[in-house]
Design an enzyme around this catalytic site. Structure first.
Site: not given
Ligand SMILES: [Zn+2]
Length: 202
Positions: A134, A136
């Site tokens: 991930d 983000r």
């Protein structure tokens, strides 16, 4: 690479935005981290008087789910749950971040789907393609919340990392409201990986 300083924020546009959920205003924002740019769209309904903690959804772009109604994931279901809840409350924000596939880009997301069809889960597939599971960092949404003068929010999310990111930006999450999509066979494994490997509260 994750960048830990807050971006400089610029509003580039604002307009009326009627939807099937009700009348919103739509905003375009640019966040700059040195010479790197990130973009986000905001849908806003109603006004936020002081001490009001409006509903907020921080949503990462998912073309396959949001546009094509994919049932591999629960993105569109969460977006619809959020828009409907905001419309019922008469106020709230959706911050829509333009970062496809947890930050790896659309075509790499499709490559990850191919690996998942051969048995990998979403985390393993991203790692096999050479990405973190991930990418983000959610700094732009925190800065956008401050732009709207919000000190407290009720966050529509199953993701504890989003709660942490909002609080790191100096905005208190007074309540986390789950966005629970139906568990369909087509996304059961995807949801199990979110729960078991990414700590989502499902
Ligand atoms: Zn999705």
């Amino acid at each position: 690479m994750k960048n830990h300083s807050a971006p400089r924020l610029k509003k580039v546009a604002e307009a009326e935005f009627p939807t099937r959920f009700g009348l919103f205003r739509i905003y375009g924002f640019e966040g700059s981290y040195g010479d790197r740019l990130e973009e986000a769209i905001v849908l806003k309904m109603g006004d936020f008087p002081d001490a009001d903690a409006p509903l907020v959804r921080i949503h990462s772009q998912c073309l396959t789910g949001d546009v094509f109604h994919s049932l591999r994931c629960d993105c569109r279901a969460q977006l619809e749950i959020s828009l409907a809840a905001i419309a019922r409350a008469g106020r709230g924000l959706v911050i829509y971040e333009l970062q496809e596939g947890r930050g790896i880009g659309l075509l790499n997301k499709l490559r990850a789907y191919e690996l998942q069809d051969q048995g990998a889960d979403t985390v393993e597939a991203n790692e096999r393609l050479g990405f973190d599971s991930d990418l983000r960092s959610y700094q732009l949404p925190g800065t956008i919340l401050r732009y709207f003068g919000l000190k407290t929010v009720r966050l529509l999310s199953n993701n504890p990392q989003k709660v942490e990111a909002v609080e790191r930006a100096g905005v208190a999450v007074v309540e986390r409201i789950p966005c629970l999509a139906d568990v369909l066979a087509t996304r059961r494994k995807y949801l199990r990986t979110k729960k078991e490997k990414m700590g989502h509260l499902l």
